[in-house]
Design a protein around this motif. Structure first.
Motif, mmCIF file in Angstrom:
data_model
loop_
_atom_site.group_PDB
_atom_site.id
_atom_site.type_symbol
_atom_site.label_atom_id
_atom_site.label_comp_id
_atom_site.label_asym_id
_atom_site.label_seq_id
_atom_site.Cartn_x
_atom_site.Cartn_y
_atom_site.Cartn_z
ATOM 1 N N UNK A 69 23.307 -1.421 9.581
ATOM 2 C CA UNK A 69 24.049 -0.406 10.330
ATOM 3 C C UNK A 69 25.242 -1.022 11.077
ATOM 4 N N UNK A 70 25.054 -2.197 11.655
ATOM 5 C CA UNK A 70 26.152 -2.870 12.361
ATOM 6 C C UNK A 70 27.287 -3.168 11.384
ATOM 7 N N UNK A 71 26.944 -3.621 10.180
ATOM 8 C CA UNK A 71 27.968 -3.907 9.165
ATOM 9 C C UNK A 71 28.762 -2.646 8.819
ATOM 10 N N UNK A 72 28.064 -1.521 8.701
ATOM 11 C CA UNK A 72 28.742 -0.253 8.392
ATOM 12 C C UNK A 72 29.656 0.171 9.541
ATOM 13 N N UNK A 73 29.186 0.006 10.775
ATOM 14 C CA UNK A 73 30.013 0.370 11.928
ATOM 15 C C UNK A 73 31.255 -0.511 11.994
ATOM 16 N N UNK A 74 31.073 -1.805 11.769
ATOM 17 C CA UNK A 74 32.224 -2.718 11.771
ATOM 18 C C UNK A 74 33.253 -2.320 10.714
ATOM 19 N N UNK A 75 32.757 -1.897 9.569
ATOM 20 C CA UNK A 75 33.675 -1.477 8.517
ATOM 21 C C UNK A 75 34.551 -0.306 8.930
ATOM 22 N N UNK A 76 34.028 0.530 9.835
ATOM 23 C CA UNK A 76 34.785 1.691 10.304
ATOM 24 C C UNK A 76 35.687 1.369 11.488
ATOM 25 N N UNK A 77 35.339 0.332 12.259
ATOM 26 C CA UNK A 77 36.089 0.040 13.485
ATOM 27 C C UNK A 77 37.104 -1.088 13.344
ATOM 28 N N UNK A 78 36.883 -1.999 12.415
ATOM 29 C CA UNK A 78 37.635 -3.260 12.423
ATOM 30 C C UNK A 78 38.759 -3.346 11.400
#
Length: 225
Positions: free
Chosen positions: A193-202
Motif C-alpha cells: 500500500x505504501x508503494x502505491x501511495x508513493x506512486x501517486x504522490x511522488x
C-alpha cells in the motif's frame, strides 16, 4: 472520535476497541507506555484513554510527557487504584477524567463523548502536511491543489501518517488503525500500500514524501516543499 488507548490488558483492549468501533469511532491501541511516549500518541488523537500501571512507562508518565509538550488532548485515566490521592495525582498531571476498574464500557463511552464535546478545541476536518491537504469530511486528497484518488485503505494509511507527520508510524500502528489487530510478525501488505501511495504522490520528486525508517516503519516529511 479518533481514540488513543494505552492499556496492557488484552481483554480490556479488545472490549474497548470493539465498543468504540461499533459506535462509529476509531481506536489505536498501545500496550506499552514508553511506546506511546515515543510515538507521541496523544498528539494524534481526539481523546486519550490511559491505564496507570503499564510496562515501559506509567500512564501518568505518558500524560505528563504529552502535557510537557503542549498537547492538550482530553484524557481519561483507567486504573484499579481508586484512592483519592491517586485521583488527585492524575488530575494534577493534566487528566480530564478518571474511571476505576472494573468499569462498564458504556460508561466509558459516555464519558469520552462528554469529554470530547466539552473540549476547548474542535478537531480539524482537514489535515495539512506541506503540499498535502486531506479532507476528513469529503475523504478527498489534494496535492498542490491537484486531486489525488485514493482507495479507502490508502486514505486510512495517509491519514495516520499525516496525523503523526514528522514522526515514525510503525507497521503495528498502521495495522491497528486500519484493520483493528496488532501486527506481530512480517508482512508485506503495508509495504504494498505504501508503494502505491508513493506512486501517486511522488511524481517528478527527487525524494519521496514518505520516508522508510528501517526496522521501525514510516514517516511523512513534515516540511516537504
Amino acid at each position: 472520535m479518533h481514540v488513543c488507548l494505552v492499556e496492557d490488558d488484552p481483554l480490556i483492549c479488545r472490549a474497548v476497541d470493539t465498543a468504540l468501533r461499533e459506535n462509529g469511532h476509531t481506536c489505536l491501541c498501545f500496550h506499552d507506555g514508553q511506546e506511546a511516549i515515543d510515538a507521541q500518541a496523544l498528539a494524534g488523537c481526539d481523546v486519550g484513554v490511559l491505564d496507570v500501571m503499564l510496562p515501559g512507562a506509567s500512564g501518568i508518565d505518558v500524560l505528563r510527557a504529552a502535557r510537557d509538550q503542549g498537547v492538550r488532548t482530553p484524557v481519561i485515566i483507567l486504573t484499579a487504584l481508586g484512592a483519592t490521592p491517586e485521583k488527585l495525582r492524575a488530575f494534577e498531571k493534566g487528566a480530564d477524567d478518571y474511571l476505576v476498574k472494573p468499569f462498564d464500557t458504556s460508561e466509558l463511552l459516555a464519558r469520552l463523548d462528554a469529554m470530547h464535546r466539552r473540549a476547548a478545541y474542535r478537531p480539524t476536518l482537514e489535515l495539512v502536511a506541506g503540499p498535502l491537504h486531506l479532507s476528513l469530511a469529503t475523504k478527498r486528497l489534494s496535492l498542490n491543489g491537484r486531486q489525488i484518488e485514493l482507495t479507502p485503505t490508502e486514505f486510512s494509511i495517509l491519514e495516520m501518517l499525516m496525523r503523526y507527520k514528522g514522526q515514525v508510524v510503525t507497521r503495528s500502528m498502521l495495522c491497528e488503525h486500519i484493520w483493528g489487530f496488532r501486527w506481530d510478525g512480517p508482512t508485506n501488505v503495508i509495504e504494498v500500500h505504501i508503494t502505491r501511495i508513493r506512486g501517486k504522490l511522488d511524481h517528478n520528486r527527487e525524494k519521496s514524501l514518505i520516508r522508510t525508517i528501517r526496522g521501525r516503519g514510516y514517516a511523512l516529511a513534515a516540511d516537504a516543499p
